[in-house]
Design an enzyme around this catalytic site. Sequence first.
Site, PDB file in Angstrom:
ATOM      1  N   ASP A  42       0.849  -1.186   0.000  1.00  0.00           N
ATOM      2  CA  ASP A  42       0.000   0.000   0.000  1.00  0.00           C
ATOM      3  C   ASP A  42       0.889   1.242   0.000  1.00  0.00           C
ATOM      4  OD1 ASP A  42      -2.324   1.748   0.617  1.00  0.00           O
ATOM      5  OD2 ASP A  42      -3.310  -0.131   1.110  1.00  0.00           O
ATOM      6  N   HIS A  56      -3.675   5.864   3.148  1.00  0.00           N
ATOM      7  CA  HIS A  56      -4.482   4.675   2.867  1.00  0.00           C
ATOM      8  C   HIS A  56      -3.893   3.426   3.508  1.00  0.00           C
ATOM      9  CE1 HIS A  56      -6.089   1.516   0.101  1.00  0.00           C
ATOM     10  NE2 HIS A  56      -7.119   2.327   0.001  1.00  0.00           N
ATOM     11  N   SER A  68     -11.136  -1.067  -1.084  1.00  0.00           N
ATOM     12  CA  SER A  68      -9.884  -1.105  -0.342  1.00  0.00           C
ATOM     13  C   SER A  68     -10.114  -1.469   1.108  1.00  0.00           C
ATOM     14  CB  SER A  68      -9.188   0.259  -0.384  1.00  0.00           C
ATOM     15  OG  SER A  68      -8.530   0.465  -1.590  1.00  0.00           O
TER      16      SER A  68
END
Length: 602
Positions: A184, A242, A426
Amino acid sequence: MTVRLSGVLGACALAAAVSLSVAGVAATSSGPIVREASAPSTRQVPQRRYIVRYRSGTLQRASTTQALTTARAVLVNSGLAASGITVRHVRRLASGADVIAFSRPLDAVQGAQVMRAFAADASVASIVPDRRMFHTGVVGPTAMPNDPLSSGYQWHLYNSIGGIYAPAAWDKSTGAGVVVAVLDTGITDHPDLAPNLLQGYDFISDPFVSRRADESRVPGAHDYGDWNDDWMQCEVHASSFHGTHTAGTVAEATNNGIGLAGVAHGAKVLPVRVLGRCGGYTSDIADAITWSSGGVVPGVPNNTTPAEVINMSLGGEFACDEVLQGAIDGAVARGTTVVVSAGNWNADSAQFAPASCNNVINVGASRIGGGKAFYSNWGKVVDLSAPGGGGGQDVYPNGYVWQTLNDSLTSPEEGSPVYGGMAGTSMSAPHVAGVVALVQSIATKPLTPAQMETMLKATARPFPVAMNPAMPMGAGLLNAKAALATVLPPCTGADCESNAIALVNKLPVKNLSGAINSQRSYKFDAKTGLTSLSFMTYGGTGNVSVYVRYGQVPTTSAYDQAAIHLGNNETVRITVPRAGTYYVKVVGAAAYAGVTLEARAN
């Protein structure tokens, strides 16, 4: 290629809610951060990098110097060298392919010229663009954690309709001993993540993307922020952080009296940074998959903590290519389960990668009511769905998945660790990765990636609402409780028999499911004077075996009678039954689902 994180690219907004005055974590007066799910732009940008695979046995395959010489010759042959374009060798991948970069981006016509010229060279086996991808998501007794915000915000763990039934699973496993690699944006400093973090690695090789000084890959996975203020490069947006959010879903510290909870809070997260400003390249992601699963990557120290499961909440709008597929196949061959998000474009997931790759578990996003999230990709390649949040469609805070975050719009050093809500596929993928960790932690023998996929689909709950058949979302909703039930180890203590489930004469036990080698124990109290006694299984799919023993729970090597045939139609007949307790064990000779067990006594 650049990979987009599901739902994180929306504008950052603050929503009025509870104040996050949690010990050790900065509070915000306006409440938790909320980042809406949004489909990242699929605008095609000029391509600068390509991945060239030379044929085995060629000089180019043996020497990067010769590979660069050939690339320069091809550039001349394509006619582009005359316009002043040059080429350089960036690195050799773990697969043996070479990444090359041109001095300036090539438009569609120039890119086609280059690919035709390379394809015409006898030494070249294949050439694909090194596209960028982006994160895909901003869009019995039970064990309840004491983390103060968990029960009020984390519907995705607890809600009886849309949640994953996490508390019932935590009684059996917390994921201890399992490593989950999160590929990520990297990780920011957060007190509720730090206890479960390994060092990780930063695989981003482009300084513009990484915000580091050069093309080196370095230990650690610090997230420098992925904000962008130059619309000529990619969409203008604030930093998403994220990776901090997805890692929290997998394994945020739990029962520590602060913040929220993680699905597999006994596991360790191996953070691997592959996404930065304007996404991340396929070549870096492919090498990161190899390294995370224990493979060898040139120029990078070997990973001493290979991951049992990889989570990739990222994707791009292109078909899975040989570079990405090869890296995934290598990871799966090493025993690593690969979980990916379906994507946030409300389109067929088969059009996106890595969602369209083989040997992955592709996860769609569901809402608190159990239905499809409006943004979630769908299609035959989606294996199952998990909580991603419905965004503004659902009442606050139930439209979001809540986890660790940073409140800066740019560099994390400009902000503070907080908790925030995001929505997107996600967010759904790390729920599945966390459950994989729970299962592997207690499995007597680790499930193979194929077995894990079969088991998760077999134990998924039916969708509680009507689903559009033209937009399939997989086998159902992730069910942590049922998944754990398929791999509980055989009881071995003095009270083993007491754990067996009682059977009632001629009352079928329906809808049994389990993975290969899973075991379920039952008991039947036979009364005096019976003339016949049978135990039978039937219906459903897969393959089960049945073992019966008088007075003790049988094993696959110690039993009185057994029925071991292909399929689920098994019968054990006891012609002269004794009064007392018979124990029955149903074992998955292969993964199975929808099987019925029945005792018949006369």
